[in-house]
Design an enzyme around this catalytic site. Structure first.
Site: not given
Length: 296
Positions: A49, A205-206, A209-210
């Site tokens: 990251y 995660w996400s 949806g970003g």
């Protein structure tokens, strides 16, 4: 396989963008303390990251109050080797789940996070060249050395999960997968079924949806967003992101959503979504909007 003796917090703090939040050292510490005050004690990292900088930024803040380490669970991931414009002599994106790379990645993460051990280590992506026996050797050594307490995977299929688990004595404790109304494959491909079967908490995660669920104008995103607003009105919130988190957490595998924000108000709102409860028809109305058709 027995259920793992490990508990994630209901929500998980995600730090994959901390390098882009332009926070001072004190602000980074304040962010960590804010999460802990809200009961978010599981902290999600990965070696790559921020081009290998995010763990360092977190560790620098933690060093200001090292006693906070006892209040949290540190999670990191390894195995992805991006090209990064020739960084470290790389010329192609690839995976490396070799024993030597896993061990070196953990050593690096421990140094950057300024901790003596990780609570959880995940294989970040399934590797076509994954040697399950070799990974097992790395896991066993790291556990024997007291450097990693528990292990899991990320983005694994059920078969890939089973393959690695077949070489391990201790149970894998999670599969971190993308879950949102824009990414529902894990609801249908058996991954969340497997988590429920073995009482494993999936990490999601996400979840937003970003950001596409909040801003995209594709037909699918518009359908979902209109439905989210309708459900939000019925359950008494103006924040549709709370509805999304509630929708994800309603699955019986009890996914732990990763909150990938440095905004304290958004973090608080996300955690407060635990007070939002959907009924089955509301849940399926979001499913229908995402799929573009009703259930059979």
């Amino acid at each position: 396989m027995t259920s793992p003796a490990f508990m994630f917090s209901d929500f998980i703090a995600g730090f994959w963008r901390i390098d882009s939040w332009n926070m001072s050292l004190q602000q980074r510490l304040g962010l960590i303390e804010h999460y802990l005050e809200l009961g978010v004690t599981s902290m999600d990292h990965a070696d790559i990251y921020g081009v290998y900088q995010c763990e360092t930024l977190f560790g620098e803040a933690l060093a200001l109050k090292p006693q906070l380490r006892q209040q949290m669970q540190l999670i990191s991931k390894c195995g992805i080797k991006p090209e990064f414009n020739g960084y470290d002599g790389r010329y192609v994106n690839h995976y490396d789940t070799s024993k030597i790379n896993i061990i070196q990645s953990v050593e690096n993460s421990l140094t950057k996070l300024k901790t003596e051990y990780l609570d959880v280590l995940l294989i970040h992506r399934p590797d076509p060249l994954m040697n399950a026996d070799e990974i097992a050797e790395a896991f066993e050594l790291l556990h024997a050395q007291g450097k990693v307490s528990h292990f899991g995977v990320s983005n694994f299929t059920t078969n890939q999960f089973n393959l690695l688990q077949s070489r391990l004595q201790a149970p894998l404790i999670t599969n971190q997968v993308e879950i949102s109304p824009l990414a529902m494959q894990s609801l249908h491909d058996g991954v969340l079924d497997q988590c429920q079967q073995h009482r494993i908490t999936p990490m999601a995660w996400s979840c937003l949806g970003g950001g596409e669920l909040l801003s995209s104008n594709t037909p699918q995103a518009l359908r979902i967003r209109n439905t989210l607003h309708d459900v939000a009105q019925k359950v008494g919130t103006e924040d549709i992101s709370q509805v999304i988190y509630a929708w994800i957490r309603m699955h019986p595998s009890c996914p732990a959503p990763i909150i990938g924000s440095g905004n304290l108000e958004r973090i608080t709102s996300a955690v407060n979504s635990a007070n939002i409860h959907l009924d089955r028809q509301q849940w399926f109305s979001i499913w229908q909007a995402a799929m573009g058709h009703a259930v059979p």
